[in-house]
Design a protein around this motif. Structure first.
Motif, PDB file in Angstrom:
ATOM      1  N   ARG A 103       0.850  -1.177   0.000  1.00 51.57           N
ATOM      2  CA  ARG A 103       0.000   0.000   0.000  1.00 51.57           C
ATOM      3  C   ARG A 103       0.892   1.235   0.000  1.00 51.57           C
ATOM      4  O   ARG A 103       1.791   1.368   0.829  1.00 51.57           O
ATOM      5  CB  ARG A 103      -0.909   0.015   1.230  1.00 51.57           C
ATOM      6  CG  ARG A 103      -1.845   1.221   1.258  1.00 51.57           C
ATOM      7  CD  ARG A 103      -2.705   1.237   2.502  1.00 51.57           C
ATOM      8  NE  ARG A 103      -3.619   2.370   2.494  1.00 51.57           N
ATOM      9  CZ  ARG A 103      -4.438   2.657   3.493  1.00 51.57           C
ATOM     10  NH1 ARG A 103      -4.456   1.900   4.582  1.00 51.57           N
ATOM     11  NH2 ARG A 103      -5.238   3.698   3.421  1.00 51.57           N
ATOM     12  N   SER A 108      -2.343   0.865 -10.157  1.00 49.21           N
ATOM     13  CA  SER A 108      -1.360  -0.017  -9.536  1.00 49.21           C
ATOM     14  C   SER A 108      -0.297  -0.426 -10.566  1.00 49.21           C
ATOM     15  O   SER A 108      -0.551  -0.440 -11.772  1.00 49.21           O
ATOM     16  CB  SER A 108      -2.050  -1.263  -8.985  1.00 49.21           C
ATOM     17  OG  SER A 108      -3.042  -0.905  -8.041  1.00 49.21           O
ATOM     18  N   VAL A 135       0.111  -0.374  -4.771  1.00 50.82           N
ATOM     19  CA  VAL A 135      -1.309  -0.052  -4.928  1.00 50.82           C
ATOM     20  C   VAL A 135      -1.508   1.296  -4.251  1.00 50.82           C
ATOM     21  O   VAL A 135      -1.287   1.451  -3.050  1.00 50.82           O
ATOM     22  CB  VAL A 135      -2.195  -1.136  -4.286  1.00 50.82           C
ATOM     23  CG1 VAL A 135      -3.665  -0.794  -4.466  1.00 50.82           C
ATOM     24  CG2 VAL A 135      -1.889  -2.503  -4.897  1.00 50.82           C
ATOM     25  N   TRP A 167      -7.825   5.446  -7.098  1.00 52.12           N
ATOM     26  CA  TRP A 167      -9.278   5.377  -7.232  1.00 52.12           C
ATOM     27  C   TRP A 167      -9.878   6.731  -7.606  1.00 52.12           C
ATOM     28  O   TRP A 167     -10.869   6.811  -8.326  1.00 52.12           O
ATOM     29  CB  TRP A 167      -9.888   4.863  -5.929  1.00 52.12           C
ATOM     30  CG  TRP A 167     -11.353   5.135  -5.739  1.00 52.12           C
ATOM     31  CD1 TRP A 167     -11.910   6.089  -4.931  1.00 52.12           C
ATOM     32  CD2 TRP A 167     -12.456   4.459  -6.357  1.00 52.12           C
ATOM     33  NE1 TRP A 167     -13.276   6.040  -5.003  1.00 52.12           N
ATOM     34  CE2 TRP A 167     -13.644   5.044  -5.872  1.00 52.12           C
ATOM     35  CE3 TRP A 167     -12.542   3.402  -7.263  1.00 52.12           C
ATOM     36  CZ2 TRP A 167     -14.902   4.622  -6.264  1.00 52.12           C
ATOM     37  CZ3 TRP A 167     -13.815   2.987  -7.662  1.00 52.12           C
ATOM     38  CH2 TRP A 167     -14.967   3.583  -7.159  1.00 52.12           C
ATOM     39  N   THR A 210      -8.370   2.519  -1.753  1.00 52.66           N
ATOM     40  CA  THR A 210      -8.674   1.086  -1.785  1.00 52.66           C
ATOM     41  C   THR A 210      -9.950   0.779  -1.004  1.00 52.66           C
ATOM     42  O   THR A 210     -10.727  -0.100  -1.380  1.00 52.66           O
ATOM     43  CB  THR A 210      -7.504   0.264  -1.224  1.00 52.66           C
ATOM     44  OG1 THR A 210      -7.104   0.803   0.039  1.00 52.66           O
ATOM     45  CG2 THR A 210      -6.314   0.299  -2.170  1.00 52.66           C
ATOM     46  N   GLU A 216      -9.407  -3.364   2.492  1.00 55.83           N
ATOM     47  CA  GLU A 216      -8.372  -2.770   1.654  1.00 55.83           C
ATOM     48  C   GLU A 216      -7.313  -3.799   1.265  1.00 55.83           C
ATOM     49  O   GLU A 216      -6.770  -3.758   0.158  1.00 55.83           O
ATOM     50  CB  GLU A 216      -7.726  -1.596   2.394  1.00 55.83           C
ATOM     51  CG  GLU A 216      -8.710  -0.466   2.678  1.00 55.83           C
ATOM     52  CD  GLU A 216      -8.155   0.572   3.641  1.00 55.83           C
ATOM     53  OE1 GLU A 216      -7.561   1.540   3.146  1.00 55.83           O
ATOM     54  OE2 GLU A 216      -8.322   0.401   4.864  1.00 55.83           O
ATOM     55  N   VAL A 269      -8.230  -5.727  -1.870  1.00 56.54           N
ATOM     56  CA  VAL A 269      -7.993  -4.959  -3.095  1.00 56.54           C
ATOM     57  C   VAL A 269      -6.511  -5.025  -3.470  1.00 56.54           C
ATOM     58  O   VAL A 269      -6.162  -5.265  -4.634  1.00 56.54           O
ATOM     59  CB  VAL A 269      -8.431  -3.489  -2.915  1.00 56.54           C
ATOM     60  CG1 VAL A 269      -8.069  -2.661  -4.155  1.00 56.54           C
ATOM     61  CG2 VAL A 269      -9.931  -3.401  -2.649  1.00 56.54           C
ATOM     62  N   ILE A 270      -5.646  -4.822  -2.492  1.00 59.84           N
ATOM     63  CA  ILE A 270      -4.207  -4.882  -2.735  1.00 59.84           C
ATOM     64  C   ILE A 270      -3.810  -6.282  -3.213  1.00 59.84           C
ATOM     65  O   ILE A 270      -3.022  -6.442  -4.154  1.00 59.84           O
ATOM     66  CB  ILE A 270      -3.428  -4.504  -1.463  1.00 59.84           C
ATOM     67  CG1 ILE A 270      -3.753  -3.064  -1.056  1.00 59.84           C
ATOM     68  CG2 ILE A 270      -1.923  -4.657  -1.680  1.00 59.84           C
ATOM     69  CD1 ILE A 270      -3.218  -2.667   0.309  1.00 59.84           C
ATOM     70  N   ASP A 313      -5.008  -6.829  -6.863  1.00 58.43           N
ATOM     71  CA  ASP A 313      -4.195  -6.055  -7.797  1.00 58.43           C
ATOM     72  C   ASP A 313      -2.821  -6.694  -7.972  1.00 58.43           C
ATOM     73  O   ASP A 313      -2.305  -6.807  -9.091  1.00 58.43           O
ATOM     74  CB  ASP A 313      -4.042  -4.615  -7.306  1.00 58.43           C
ATOM     75  CG  ASP A 313      -5.263  -3.762  -7.613  1.00 58.43           C
ATOM     76  OD1 ASP A 313      -6.300  -4.333  -8.013  1.00 58.43           O
ATOM     77  OD2 ASP A 313      -5.186  -2.530  -7.449  1.00 58.43           O
ATOM     78  N   HIS A 331      -9.089   0.151 -12.607  1.00 62.20           N
ATOM     79  CA  HIS A 331     -10.271  -0.366 -11.912  1.00 62.20           C
ATOM     80  C   HIS A 331     -11.577  -0.184 -12.687  1.00 62.20           C
ATOM     81  O   HIS A 331     -12.538  -0.914 -12.476  1.00 62.20           O
ATOM     82  CB  HIS A 331     -10.399   0.282 -10.524  1.00 62.20           C
ATOM     83  CG  HIS A 331     -10.770   1.738 -10.546  1.00 62.20           C
ATOM     84  ND1 HIS A 331     -12.068   2.172 -10.678  1.00 62.20           N
ATOM     85  CD2 HIS A 331     -10.017   2.854 -10.419  1.00 62.20           C
ATOM     86  CE1 HIS A 331     -12.092   3.497 -10.644  1.00 62.20           C
ATOM     87  NE2 HIS A 331     -10.866   3.937 -10.482  1.00 62.20           N
TER      88      HIS A 331
END
Length: 445
Positions: free
Chosen positions: A91, A102, A146, A151, A182, A387, A390-391, A394, A406
Protein backbone atom coordinates in the motif's frame (compact mmCIF):
# COMPACT_ATOMS: atom_id res chain seq x y z
CA UNK A 1 0.22 -19.87 -3.69
CA UNK A 2 -0.16 -17.01 -1.22
CA UNK A 3 -0.14 -13.24 -1.61
CA UNK A 4 1.54 -11.10 1.05
CA UNK A 5 0.30 -7.54 1.56
CA UNK A 6 2.35 -4.92 3.41
CA UNK A 7 1.20 -1.54 4.69
CA UNK A 8 4.19 0.34 6.10
CA UNK A 9 3.48 3.47 8.11
CA UNK A 10 5.97 5.87 9.67
CA UNK A 11 6.50 3.61 12.70
CA UNK A 12 4.52 0.47 11.85
CA UNK A 13 4.16 -2.35 9.33
CA UNK A 14 0.84 -4.17 8.95
CA UNK A 15 0.69 -7.40 6.97
CA UNK A 16 -1.69 -10.07 5.72
CA UNK A 17 -1.15 -13.46 4.08
CA UNK A 18 -3.89 -14.58 1.68
CA UNK A 19 -4.37 -18.08 0.27
CA UNK A 20 -5.27 -17.31 -3.33
CA UNK A 21 -6.51 -20.77 -4.27
CA UNK A 22 -8.84 -21.16 -1.28
CA UNK A 23 -9.67 -17.44 -1.04
CA UNK A 24 -8.93 -17.34 2.67
CA UNK A 25 -6.81 -15.29 5.08
CA UNK A 26 -4.02 -17.34 6.63
CA UNK A 27 -2.39 -14.73 8.87
CA UNK A 28 -2.50 -11.07 9.86
CA UNK A 29 -0.22 -9.03 12.03
CA UNK A 30 1.39 -5.70 12.82
CA UNK A 31 4.82 -4.50 13.89
CA UNK A 32 4.64 -1.26 15.85
CA UNK A 33 7.07 1.24 17.40
CA UNK A 34 9.61 0.87 14.57
CA UNK A 35 12.60 3.11 15.24
CA UNK A 36 11.91 3.47 18.97
CA UNK A 37 13.72 1.94 21.96
CA UNK A 38 11.86 -1.31 21.36
CA UNK A 39 9.31 -2.58 18.84
CA UNK A 40 6.41 -4.99 19.20
CA UNK A 41 4.84 -7.59 16.94
CA UNK A 42 1.34 -9.02 17.09
CA UNK A 43 0.88 -12.08 14.87
CA UNK A 44 -2.35 -14.04 14.37
CA UNK A 45 -2.53 -17.14 12.17
CA UNK A 46 -5.58 -19.31 11.53
CA UNK A 47 -5.53 -22.32 13.85
CA UNK A 48 -2.39 -21.14 15.67
CA UNK A 49 -1.71 -19.47 19.00
CA UNK A 50 -1.49 -15.68 18.89
CA UNK A 51 2.08 -14.39 19.15
CA UNK A 52 3.06 -11.12 20.87
CA UNK A 53 6.65 -10.09 21.54
CA UNK A 54 9.04 -7.16 21.94
CA UNK A 55 12.16 -6.90 19.80
CA UNK A 56 14.58 -4.38 18.30
CA UNK A 57 13.58 -2.83 14.97
CA UNK A 58 15.58 0.35 14.22
CA UNK A 59 14.21 0.42 10.65
CA UNK A 60 11.59 -1.25 8.48
CA UNK A 61 14.29 -3.67 7.29
CA UNK A 62 14.28 -5.50 10.63
CA UNK A 63 10.49 -5.41 10.77
CA UNK A 64 10.14 -7.05 7.34
CA UNK A 65 12.75 -9.64 8.27
CA UNK A 66 10.82 -10.58 11.42
CA UNK A 67 7.53 -10.76 9.52
CA UNK A 68 9.08 -13.22 7.09
CA UNK A 69 10.55 -15.20 9.97
CA UNK A 70 7.09 -15.43 11.60
CA UNK A 71 5.50 -16.64 8.37
CA UNK A 72 8.07 -19.43 8.18
CA UNK A 73 8.06 -20.26 11.90
CA UNK A 74 7.27 -23.90 12.66
CA UNK A 75 4.87 -23.05 15.51
CA UNK A 76 3.25 -19.82 14.33
CA UNK A 77 3.93 -19.73 10.59
CA UNK A 78 1.68 -20.45 7.60
CA UNK A 79 4.18 -21.27 4.82
CA UNK A 80 7.14 -23.65 4.53
CA UNK A 81 9.25 -21.62 2.10
CA UNK A 82 9.28 -18.19 0.45
CA UNK A 83 8.64 -19.93 -2.88
CA UNK A 84 4.99 -20.19 -1.79
CA UNK A 85 4.66 -16.39 -1.97
CA UNK A 86 3.47 -15.56 -5.47
CA UNK A 87 3.45 -11.78 -5.09
CA UNK A 88 3.77 -8.96 -2.56
CA UNK A 89 1.39 -5.99 -2.63
CA UNK A 90 2.43 -2.71 -1.02
CA UNK A 91 0.00 0.00 0.00
CA UNK A 92 1.42 3.38 -1.04
CA UNK A 93 -0.08 6.68 0.12
CA UNK A 94 0.58 8.94 -2.84
CA UNK A 95 1.00 8.47 -6.56
CA UNK A 96 0.97 12.16 -7.44
CA UNK A 97 0.56 12.71 -11.17
CA UNK A 98 3.01 9.87 -11.90
CA UNK A 99 0.88 6.84 -11.01
CA UNK A 100 -2.75 6.58 -12.08
CA UNK A 101 -3.12 2.88 -11.27
CA UNK A 102 -1.36 -0.02 -9.54
CA UNK A 103 2.00 -1.08 -10.97
CA UNK A 104 4.72 -3.70 -10.67
CA UNK A 105 7.76 -2.49 -8.73
CA UNK A 106 10.99 -1.84 -10.62
CA UNK A 107 14.06 0.24 -9.79
CA UNK A 108 12.59 3.01 -11.94
CA UNK A 109 9.26 2.87 -10.09
CA UNK A 110 11.03 3.23 -6.74
CA UNK A 111 12.92 6.28 -8.02
CA UNK A 112 9.67 7.82 -9.28
CA UNK A 113 8.02 7.25 -5.90
CA UNK A 114 10.87 9.17 -4.26
CA UNK A 115 9.91 12.19 -6.38
CA UNK A 116 6.46 12.14 -4.73
CA UNK A 117 7.83 12.29 -1.16
CA UNK A 118 7.17 16.08 -0.86
CA UNK A 119 3.44 15.36 -1.35
CA UNK A 120 3.40 12.86 1.53
CA UNK A 121 6.45 13.53 3.73
CA UNK A 122 5.03 11.67 6.75
CA UNK A 123 4.07 8.46 4.93
CA UNK A 124 6.00 8.12 1.67
CA UNK A 125 9.48 7.52 3.17
CA UNK A 126 8.09 4.62 5.22
CA UNK A 127 6.21 3.22 2.21
CA UNK A 128 9.40 3.28 0.16
CA UNK A 129 11.53 1.78 2.97
CA UNK A 130 9.06 -1.09 3.22
CA UNK A 131 9.23 -1.73 -0.52
CA UNK A 132 13.02 -1.67 -0.56
CA UNK A 133 13.26 -3.96 2.47
CA UNK A 134 10.81 -6.47 0.99
CA UNK A 135 12.58 -6.48 -2.39
CA UNK A 136 15.89 -7.17 -0.67
CA UNK A 137 14.43 -9.98 1.42
CA UNK A 138 12.48 -11.49 -1.49
CA UNK A 139 14.35 -10.48 -4.67
CA UNK A 140 12.70 -13.11 -6.86
CA UNK A 141 9.09 -12.39 -5.85
CA UNK A 142 7.03 -9.97 -8.02
CA UNK A 143 6.04 -6.92 -6.01
CA UNK A 144 3.33 -4.35 -6.71
CA UNK A 145 2.35 -0.89 -5.48
CA UNK A 146 -1.31 -0.05 -4.93
CA UNK A 147 -1.93 3.68 -4.58
CA UNK A 148 -4.37 5.33 -2.20
CA UNK A 149 -4.82 8.07 -4.79
CA UNK A 150 -5.53 5.87 -7.85
CA UNK A 151 -9.28 5.38 -7.23
CA UNK A 152 -9.84 9.14 -7.31
CA UNK A 153 -8.27 9.70 -10.75
CA UNK A 154 -11.74 9.78 -12.34
CA UNK A 155 -12.57 13.13 -10.70
CA UNK A 156 -13.30 15.91 -13.21
CA UNK A 157 -11.13 19.05 -13.20
CA UNK A 158 -13.77 21.11 -11.40
CA UNK A 159 -13.50 18.67 -8.50
CA UNK A 160 -9.73 18.19 -8.28
CA UNK A 161 -8.53 21.74 -9.06
CA UNK A 162 -8.10 24.46 -6.43
CA UNK A 163 -8.87 28.13 -7.12
CA UNK A 164 -5.24 29.17 -6.73
CA UNK A 165 -2.72 30.38 -9.36
CA UNK A 166 -2.84 27.79 -12.12
CA UNK A 167 0.95 27.57 -12.14
CA UNK A 168 0.75 25.93 -8.70
CA UNK A 169 -0.81 22.97 -10.49
CA UNK A 170 1.41 22.92 -13.58
CA UNK A 171 4.66 23.57 -11.70
CA UNK A 172 4.04 22.03 -8.27
CA UNK A 173 1.24 19.44 -8.80
CA UNK A 174 -1.09 21.24 -6.38
CA UNK A 175 -4.50 19.59 -6.81
CA UNK A 176 -6.94 17.36 -4.95
CA UNK A 177 -5.76 13.74 -4.97
CA UNK A 178 -7.93 12.04 -2.36
CA UNK A 179 -7.01 9.09 -0.14
CA UNK A 180 -8.45 5.86 1.34
CA UNK A 181 -8.83 4.85 -2.31
CA UNK A 182 -8.67 1.09 -1.79
CA UNK A 183 -11.39 1.33 0.88
CA UNK A 184 -13.67 3.49 -1.27
CA UNK A 185 -13.14 1.15 -4.23
CA UNK A 186 -14.06 -1.94 -2.21
CA UNK A 187 -17.14 -0.36 -0.63
CA UNK A 188 -18.40 1.13 -3.89
CA UNK A 189 -18.32 -2.24 -5.61
CA UNK A 190 -19.80 -4.10 -2.63
CA UNK A 191 -22.61 -1.54 -2.37
CA UNK A 192 -23.47 -2.18 -6.02
CA UNK A 193 -23.72 -5.91 -5.27
CA UNK A 194 -25.96 -5.32 -2.23
CA UNK A 195 -28.18 -3.02 -4.30
CA UNK A 196 -28.46 -5.59 -7.07
CA UNK A 197 -27.19 -3.10 -9.65
CA UNK A 198 -24.34 -2.93 -12.09
CA UNK A 199 -21.44 -0.93 -10.76
CA UNK A 200 -21.77 1.62 -13.57
CA UNK A 201 -25.44 2.21 -12.67
CA UNK A 202 -24.78 2.97 -9.00
CA UNK A 203 -24.59 6.29 -7.13
CA UNK A 204 -23.31 6.03 -3.56
CA UNK A 205 -21.75 8.21 -0.87
CA UNK A 206 -19.05 6.42 1.12
CA UNK A 207 -17.99 7.58 4.60
CA UNK A 208 -14.64 6.04 5.60
CA UNK A 209 -14.38 7.02 9.26
CA UNK A 210 -11.38 5.98 11.30
CA UNK A 211 -8.72 8.08 13.00
CA UNK A 212 -8.35 9.50 9.51
CA UNK A 213 -11.65 10.05 7.70
CA UNK A 214 -12.89 10.90 4.23
CA UNK A 215 -16.09 10.97 2.20
CA UNK A 216 -16.31 9.98 -1.45
CA UNK A 217 -19.05 10.73 -3.97
CA UNK A 218 -19.43 7.87 -6.47
CA UNK A 219 -21.45 8.51 -9.63
CA UNK A 220 -22.08 5.72 -12.12
CA UNK A 221 -19.55 3.60 -10.26
CA UNK A 222 -16.60 5.99 -10.24
CA UNK A 223 -15.31 8.73 -7.94
CA UNK A 224 -16.41 12.26 -8.85
CA UNK A 225 -15.36 14.03 -5.64
CA UNK A 226 -13.76 13.36 -2.28
CA UNK A 227 -13.12 15.32 0.91
CA UNK A 228 -9.35 14.87 1.31
CA UNK A 229 -7.11 16.99 -0.88
CA UNK A 230 -3.44 17.43 -1.74
CA UNK A 231 -2.78 15.65 1.57
CA UNK A 232 -4.98 13.71 4.02
CA UNK A 233 -5.43 16.87 6.13
CA UNK A 234 -8.40 18.40 4.31
CA UNK A 235 -12.07 17.55 4.85
CA UNK A 236 -13.72 15.93 7.85
CA UNK A 237 -12.99 16.44 11.54
CA UNK A 238 -10.65 13.54 12.36
CA UNK A 239 -8.94 12.01 15.36
CA UNK A 240 -6.00 14.41 15.35
CA UNK A 241 -6.42 16.32 12.05
CA UNK A 242 -8.32 19.58 11.73
CA UNK A 243 -9.96 18.96 8.38
CA UNK A 244 -11.40 22.05 6.64
CA UNK A 245 -10.46 25.44 8.09
CA UNK A 246 -10.03 29.03 6.97
CA UNK A 247 -6.47 29.15 5.55
CA UNK A 248 -6.01 32.65 6.97
CA UNK A 249 -5.95 31.02 10.43
CA UNK A 250 -2.50 29.62 9.67
CA UNK A 251 -0.54 32.88 9.20
CA UNK A 252 -2.65 34.53 11.91
CA UNK A 253 -1.67 31.93 14.52
CA UNK A 254 1.93 31.79 13.33
CA UNK A 255 2.22 35.54 13.87
CA UNK A 256 0.52 35.35 17.28
CA UNK A 257 2.43 32.35 18.63
CA UNK A 258 5.73 32.39 16.76
CA UNK A 259 5.08 28.86 15.45
CA UNK A 260 7.24 27.69 12.56
CA UNK A 261 5.78 26.15 9.42
CA UNK A 262 6.78 22.68 10.66
CA UNK A 263 5.21 23.29 14.07
CA UNK A 264 1.99 24.44 12.40
CA UNK A 265 1.95 21.35 10.18
CA UNK A 266 2.41 19.14 13.26
CA UNK A 267 -0.35 20.96 15.12
CA UNK A 268 -2.89 20.62 12.31
CA UNK A 269 -2.05 16.95 11.69
CA UNK A 270 -1.41 15.62 15.20
CA UNK A 271 -2.82 18.05 17.75
CA UNK A 272 -6.12 19.12 16.21
CA UNK A 273 -9.41 17.37 15.39
CA UNK A 274 -10.94 15.58 18.36
CA UNK A 275 -7.68 15.72 20.31
CA UNK A 276 -7.57 19.48 19.89
CA UNK A 277 -11.16 19.91 21.09
CA UNK A 278 -11.34 17.46 23.99
CA UNK A 279 -7.94 15.82 24.38
CA UNK A 280 -9.10 12.38 23.14
CA UNK A 281 -9.22 10.75 19.71
CA UNK A 282 -10.66 7.28 20.45
CA UNK A 283 -14.38 7.66 19.76
CA UNK A 284 -15.23 5.24 22.59
CA UNK A 285 -13.42 7.45 25.09
CA UNK A 286 -15.02 10.58 23.66
CA UNK A 287 -18.52 9.03 23.79
CA UNK A 288 -18.01 7.82 27.37
CA UNK A 289 -16.81 11.25 28.48
CA UNK A 290 -19.75 12.96 26.77
CA UNK A 291 -22.17 10.59 28.50
CA UNK A 292 -20.68 11.67 31.83
CA UNK A 293 -21.35 15.32 31.02
CA UNK A 294 -18.02 16.39 29.50
CA UNK A 295 -19.12 19.37 27.38
CA UNK A 296 -15.99 19.47 25.24
CA UNK A 297 -16.33 15.77 24.44
CA UNK A 298 -19.92 16.39 23.37
CA UNK A 299 -18.76 19.36 21.31
CA UNK A 300 -16.21 17.13 19.57
CA UNK A 301 -18.95 14.63 18.65
CA UNK A 302 -21.23 17.41 17.43
CA UNK A 303 -18.45 18.93 15.32
CA UNK A 304 -17.61 15.59 13.72
CA UNK A 305 -21.23 14.77 12.89
CA UNK A 306 -21.98 18.29 11.66
CA UNK A 307 -19.09 18.17 9.19
CA UNK A 308 -20.04 14.67 8.02
CA UNK A 309 -23.64 15.70 7.44
CA UNK A 310 -22.56 18.72 5.38
CA UNK A 311 -20.47 16.55 3.09
CA UNK A 312 -23.11 13.83 2.70
CA UNK A 313 -25.84 16.35 1.82
CA UNK A 314 -23.53 18.29 -0.48
CA UNK A 315 -22.51 15.16 -2.33
CA UNK A 316 -26.16 14.17 -2.68
CA UNK A 317 -26.67 17.42 -4.62
CA UNK A 318 -23.54 16.69 -6.65
CA UNK A 319 -25.03 13.32 -7.61
CA UNK A 320 -28.12 15.06 -8.93
CA UNK A 321 -30.29 14.00 -6.03
CA UNK A 322 -30.19 10.35 -7.07
CA UNK A 323 -28.40 8.53 -4.26
CA UNK A 324 -28.78 4.76 -4.05
CA UNK A 325 -26.98 4.31 -0.75
CA UNK A 326 -24.90 5.88 1.97
CA UNK A 327 -22.12 3.59 3.20
CA UNK A 328 -20.34 3.75 6.57
CA UNK A 329 -17.03 1.92 6.84
CA UNK A 330 -13.66 1.71 8.69
CA UNK A 331 -13.29 1.41 12.47
CA UNK A 332 -15.61 4.21 13.56
CA UNK A 333 -17.97 3.87 10.61
CA UNK A 334 -18.40 0.18 11.38
CA UNK A 335 -18.56 0.41 15.17
CA UNK A 336 -19.54 3.98 16.08
CA UNK A 337 -23.33 3.98 16.15
CA UNK A 338 -23.45 7.42 17.78
CA UNK A 339 -21.44 8.94 14.90
CA UNK A 340 -23.66 7.29 12.29
CA UNK A 341 -26.74 8.52 14.15
CA UNK A 342 -25.50 12.08 14.54
CA UNK A 343 -24.47 12.40 10.90
CA UNK A 344 -27.77 10.99 9.58
CA UNK A 345 -30.11 13.25 11.56
CA UNK A 346 -31.86 15.49 9.03
CA UNK A 347 -30.86 13.45 5.97
CA UNK A 348 -34.53 12.60 5.45
CA UNK A 349 -34.45 15.59 3.07
CA UNK A 350 -32.41 13.46 0.64
CA UNK A 351 -34.52 10.35 1.26
CA UNK A 352 -32.22 8.66 3.81
CA UNK A 353 -33.92 7.41 6.99
CA UNK A 354 -31.87 5.75 9.70
CA UNK A 355 -33.54 2.95 11.68
CA UNK A 356 -32.56 3.81 15.25
CA UNK A 357 -32.88 0.24 16.54
CA UNK A 358 -30.90 -1.31 13.70
CA UNK A 359 -28.21 1.30 14.13
CA UNK A 360 -28.00 0.73 17.86
CA UNK A 361 -27.47 -3.03 17.64
CA UNK A 362 -25.04 -2.77 14.71
CA UNK A 363 -21.67 -2.90 16.44
CA UNK A 364 -20.12 -5.78 14.56
CA UNK A 365 -17.32 -5.62 11.98
CA UNK A 366 -17.84 -9.07 10.53
CA UNK A 367 -20.87 -8.63 8.30
CA UNK A 368 -22.57 -6.22 5.91
CA UNK A 369 -25.63 -4.60 7.43
CA UNK A 370 -28.54 -2.45 6.29
CA UNK A 371 -29.49 0.09 8.96
CA UNK A 372 -32.02 2.20 7.07
CA UNK A 373 -35.77 1.98 7.61
CA UNK A 374 -37.84 -0.24 5.34
CA UNK A 375 -39.35 2.81 3.62
CA UNK A 376 -36.08 4.71 3.19
CA UNK A 377 -35.57 5.74 -0.43
CA UNK A 378 -31.80 5.79 0.14
CA UNK A 379 -30.30 2.66 1.68
CA UNK A 380 -27.86 3.07 4.55
CA UNK A 381 -25.26 0.29 4.74
CA UNK A 382 -22.48 -0.62 7.13
CA UNK A 383 -19.85 -2.41 5.05
CA UNK A 384 -16.62 -3.63 6.68
CA UNK A 385 -13.88 -2.45 4.36
CA UNK A 386 -11.25 -4.82 3.00
CA UNK A 387 -8.37 -2.77 1.65
CA UNK A 388 -6.01 -5.74 1.90
CA UNK A 389 -8.17 -7.74 -0.52
CA UNK A 390 -7.99 -4.96 -3.10
CA UNK A 391 -4.21 -4.88 -2.74
CA UNK A 392 -4.08 -8.69 -2.94
CA UNK A 393 -6.15 -8.85 -6.12
CA UNK A 394 -4.20 -6.05 -7.80
CA UNK A 395 -0.88 -7.71 -6.90
CA UNK A 396 -2.03 -11.11 -8.21
CA UNK A 397 -3.36 -9.63 -11.44
CA UNK A 398 -0.18 -7.64 -12.05
CA UNK A 399 1.93 -10.73 -11.42
CA UNK A 400 -0.36 -12.74 -13.71
CA UNK A 401 -0.49 -10.14 -16.47
CA UNK A 402 -4.28 -9.67 -16.22
CA UNK A 403 -4.47 -6.31 -14.42
CA UNK A 404 -6.23 -3.24 -15.76
CA UNK A 405 -7.37 0.10 -14.34
CA UNK A 406 -10.27 -0.37 -11.91
CA UNK A 407 -12.85 0.97 -14.38
CA UNK A 408 -12.12 -2.03 -16.62
CA UNK A 409 -11.04 -4.62 -14.04
CA UNK A 410 -13.37 -7.13 -12.36
CA UNK A 411 -12.70 -8.04 -8.72
CA UNK A 412 -13.82 -11.32 -7.15
CA UNK A 413 -15.78 -9.41 -4.49
CA UNK A 414 -18.02 -7.91 -7.19
CA UNK A 415 -19.70 -11.30 -7.49
CA UNK A 416 -23.07 -11.87 -5.85
CA UNK A 417 -21.73 -15.20 -4.56
CA UNK A 418 -18.58 -13.74 -3.00
CA UNK A 419 -17.96 -14.79 0.60
CA UNK A 420 -15.15 -13.58 2.85
CA UNK A 421 -14.43 -16.86 4.63
CA UNK A 422 -12.65 -15.34 7.60
CA UNK A 423 -15.34 -12.75 8.12
CA UNK A 424 -18.06 -15.36 7.70
CA UNK A 425 -16.52 -17.47 10.48
CA UNK A 426 -16.42 -14.46 12.79
CA UNK A 427 -19.96 -13.47 11.88
CA UNK A 428 -21.27 -16.91 12.87
CA UNK A 429 -19.64 -16.47 16.28
CA UNK A 430 -21.16 -13.02 16.69
CA UNK A 431 -24.61 -14.18 15.63
CA UNK A 432 -24.54 -16.77 18.39
CA UNK A 433 -23.85 -14.01 20.91
CA UNK A 434 -26.15 -11.47 19.28
CA UNK A 435 -28.80 -13.25 17.13
CA UNK A 436 -30.75 -10.01 16.58
CA UNK A 437 -28.03 -8.96 14.12
CA UNK A 438 -29.38 -11.51 11.66
CA UNK A 439 -32.40 -9.31 10.96
CA UNK A 440 -30.23 -6.49 9.56
CA UNK A 441 -27.71 -8.48 7.49
CA UNK A 442 -27.57 -6.93 4.03
CA UNK A 443 -27.98 -9.63 1.42
CA UNK A 444 -27.27 -9.07 -2.30
CA UNK A 445 -30.44 -8.30 -4.17
Amino acid sequence: MVILTLNCGSSSAKYQVYDWRNKDILAVGVVERIGLEYSTIEHKATGKEEYNEKFSSPTHKEAIELIIKMLLDEKHGVIKSLSEIGAVGHRVLHGGELFKKSALVTDEVVEQLKKVIPLGPLHMPANIMGIEAARKAMPNVPQAIVLDTAWHQTMPAEAFMYAVPYEWYTNNNVRRYGFHGTSHLYCAKRAAVLLGKKNEDTNVIICHIGNGASVCAVKNGVCVDTSMGLTPLEGLVMGSRSGDLDPAIIPYMMQNTGMSAMEMDTTLNKKSGLIGICGMSDRRDVAAAAAEGNERAQLAIDLECHRLKKYIAGYAALLGGRVDAIVFTAGVGEMGGHIRKGSCVGLEVIGAKLDQYKNEICHCRNGEFEISTDDSQVKIFVIPTDEELVITEDAYALMNGTYDVHTNFHYTFESKDYVNKGRARDLVKNLKKKPELKSIIALPR
